[in-house]
Write an enzyme that holds these catalytic residues in place. Structure first.
Site, PDB file in Angstrom:
ATOM      1  N   SER A  82       0.782  -1.230   0.000  1.00  0.00           N
ATOM      2  CA  SER A  82       0.000   0.000   0.000  1.00  0.00           C
ATOM      3  C   SER A  82       0.819   1.288   0.000  1.00  0.00           C
ATOM      4  O   SER A  82       0.244   2.372   0.046  1.00  0.00           O
ATOM      5  CB  SER A  82      -0.945   0.011   1.208  1.00  0.00           C
ATOM      6  OG  SER A  82      -0.214  -0.145   2.402  1.00  0.00           O
ATOM      7  N   SER A 127      -9.311   2.488  -3.336  1.00  0.00           N
ATOM      8  CA  SER A 127      -8.520   3.636  -2.901  1.00  0.00           C
ATOM      9  C   SER A 127      -8.795   4.872  -3.740  1.00  0.00           C
ATOM     10  O   SER A 127      -9.037   4.778  -4.945  1.00  0.00           O
ATOM     11  CB  SER A 127      -7.030   3.284  -2.991  1.00  0.00           C
ATOM     12  OG  SER A 127      -6.219   4.431  -2.858  1.00  0.00           O
ATOM     13  N   GLU A 129      -6.589   6.737  -4.693  1.00  0.00           N
ATOM     14  CA  GLU A 129      -5.500   6.816  -5.678  1.00  0.00           C
ATOM     15  C   GLU A 129      -5.967   6.353  -7.050  1.00  0.00           C
ATOM     16  O   GLU A 129      -5.309   6.621  -8.053  1.00  0.00           O
ATOM     17  CB  GLU A 129      -4.308   5.980  -5.211  1.00  0.00           C
ATOM     18  CG  GLU A 129      -3.546   6.563  -4.035  1.00  0.00           C
ATOM     19  CD  GLU A 129      -2.718   7.791  -4.389  1.00  0.00           C
ATOM     20  OE1 GLU A 129      -2.269   7.888  -5.546  1.00  0.00           O
ATOM     21  OE2 GLU A 129      -2.522   8.649  -3.509  1.00  0.00           O
ATOM     22  N   TYR A 151       0.449   1.420  -8.148  1.00  0.00           N
ATOM     23  CA  TYR A 151      -0.470   1.082  -7.056  1.00  0.00           C
ATOM     24  C   TYR A 151      -1.901   1.421  -7.441  1.00  0.00           C
ATOM     25  O   TYR A 151      -2.819   0.613  -7.270  1.00  0.00           O
ATOM     26  CB  TYR A 151      -0.063   1.845  -5.789  1.00  0.00           C
ATOM     27  CG  TYR A 151      -1.087   1.785  -4.680  1.00  0.00           C
ATOM     28  CD1 TYR A 151      -1.167   0.669  -3.845  1.00  0.00           C
ATOM     29  CD2 TYR A 151      -1.964   2.846  -4.449  1.00  0.00           C
ATOM     30  CE1 TYR A 151      -2.098   0.620  -2.823  1.00  0.00           C
ATOM     31  CE2 TYR A 151      -2.901   2.801  -3.427  1.00  0.00           C
ATOM     32  CZ  TYR A 151      -2.963   1.684  -2.618  1.00  0.00           C
ATOM     33  OH  TYR A 151      -3.892   1.627  -1.615  1.00  0.00           O
TER      34      TYR A 151
END
Length: 329
Positions: A82, A127, A129, A151
C-alpha cells in the site's frame, strides 16, 4: 456469533477493524504471511483475541484453507502493498499482490460458497488513488478513474474485478473507495506519520530537520478508526454496492505541517523543513477530495475526528513513543 476473516490484519485498518468487530461480539480471524512475520507480536499485543491464520493473497489454495478454517460470514480484503512510492520501484509485485490478490480472494470466496452453500459478504479496500489525474472535483462513485501510479492501476483492477464478481456471480461484494486515512498506527513511510514522528523528535531535540517532496499536494485526510466503521456498515446492507468514504475537506502538506508543528507550539516551521526532489513522485496526484454523500445517505456514516484533532493525536502519540525510546521522562 458472527465470524470475520481479515487480510492485511497487521496494518492500521486491520487493527482498528479487528477492535471494532471484537467489540461487536465477532469471532475474528486474521490472515498473516509467513511464520516469522515481524508484525505478529504487535498484532498479538494489540488485539490478542484475534485468531491468526497463515496465508498469502498470491496463493489461492492458502486463501481457501483460511476460509475453510474460519468459516466467515464476512471477508475484509485489506491486504495490499500500500505504499504508493514503492509501487514505482516494484510495479510487478505491487500488481501481483494489490491487483491479482483481489482476484484470488474473490475466486476463493466464490469456490467456498459453491462448496458450502454459505454466503460470505466481501469487502474490497479500494482507494482514492484510483482517481489519480482527477476528472472532476470532488470525486464520487461515478467519477472516471485515471490512476497515476502502479499502485493506483492495481487498485483499479481489483475494484472492477469486485464489481464483475458481484454482477457475474451475484456475490455480496462491496468496495469502499477510501480517501487518505491516518492514525498513530500508520507506518512511518507515509507522509502524515513521517511528519508527526519528525515533529516529535525535533521538539525533543532528537532530530534537526524534516525532508519532504511536494508541499503543495492536497489530500482529503480522515481518521482510520472512523473509516473502518464504514467498512462494517457496507457489509450490513441488504445489497452490495460501492461507496466513497472521505471527509470532504482537502489540506496541503503545508497545512499538515502547520497542524503538526502547531501541536508542539511552533508557528514558523520553515527552518526545520527542507524539500528534496528525490521525494517527488514521477506522476503526482495533485488534488484528491471526496464526496461521501452516498455513504451518509445510505449507511448513515459521517467522519467524527477532524483534521486538526487527527494530526494532534498523531503528534502526541509520537511524542510519548519517542520519549520512551530515548529514555526521557
Amino acid at each position: 456469533m458472527a465470524r470475520a476473516l481479515i487480510t492485511g490484519i497487521t496494518g492500521q485498518d486491520g487493527l482498528y477493524l479487528a477492535e471494532l468487530l471484537l467489540s461487536k461480539g465477532y469471532e475474528v480471524y486474521g490472515l498473516m504471511r509467513g511464520q516469522n512475520n515481524p508484525k505478529r507480536a504487535l498484532l498479538e499485543e494489540t488485539v490478542p483475541d484475534v485468531k491468526i491464520l497463515t496465508g498469502d493473497l498470491t496463493d489461492l489454495s492458502s486463501l481457501l484453507r483460511a476460509l475453510n478454517a474460519s468459516q466467515p460470514d464476512e471477508f475484509y480484503n485489506l491486504g495490499a502493498i500500500s505504499f504508493v512510492a514503492y509501487s514505482w520501484e516494484n510495479a510487478h509485485l505491487t500488481s501481483e499482490v494489490t491487483g491479482m490478490g483481489v482476484l484470488n480472494a474473490l475466486e476463493a470466496v466464490r469456490l467456498y460458497e459453491g462448496t458450502t452453500g454459505k454466503q460470505v459478504r466481501f469487502y474490497q479496500a479500494s482507494s482514492s488513488e484510483m482517481f489519480g489525474k482527477v476528472q472532476q472535483v470532488p470525486q464520487n462513485e461515478d467519477t472516471l478513474l485515471w490512476p497515476r501510479s502502479p499502485y493506483g492501476v492495481a487498485k483499479v483492477y481489483g475494484h472492477y474485478m469486485t464489481i464483475n464478481y458481484r454482477e457475474s456471480y451475484g456475490m455480496h461484494a462491496s468496495s469502499g473507495v477510501l480517501f487518505n486515512h491516518e492514525s498513530p498506527r500508520r507506518g512511518p513511510e507515509f507522509v502524515t506519520r513521517k511528519v508527526s514522528q519528525a515533529v516529535a523528535r525535533i521538539h525533543l531535540g532528537l532530530q534537526d530537520e524534516l525532508v519532504l517532496g511536494n508541499l503543495d499536494a492536497r489530500r482529503d485526510w480522515g481518521f482510520a478508526g472512523d473509516y473502518v466503521e464504514a467498512m462494517w456498515l457496507m457489509l450490513q446492507q441488504d445489497e452490495a454496492d460501492d461507496y466513497v468514504i472521505s471527509t470532504g475537506e482537502t489540506h496541503t502538506i503545508r497545512a499538515l505541517l502547520d497542524a503538526a508543528f502547531g501541536a508542539v507550539g511552533v508557528e514558523d516551521w520553515s527552518g526545520f523543513v527542507r524539500q528534496d526532489p528525490a521525494f517527488m513522485r514521477p506522476a503526482e496526484v495533485d488534488l484528491l477530495i471526496g464526496d461521501s454523500a452516498k455513504a451518509e445517505r445510505k449507511l448513515g456514516w459521517k467522519p467524527k475526528v477532524s483534521f486538526t484533532e487527527l494530526v494532534t493525536m498523531m503528534v502526541e502519540s509520537d511524542l510519548a513513543e519517542q520519549k520512551k525510546l530515548a529514555g526521557l521522562s
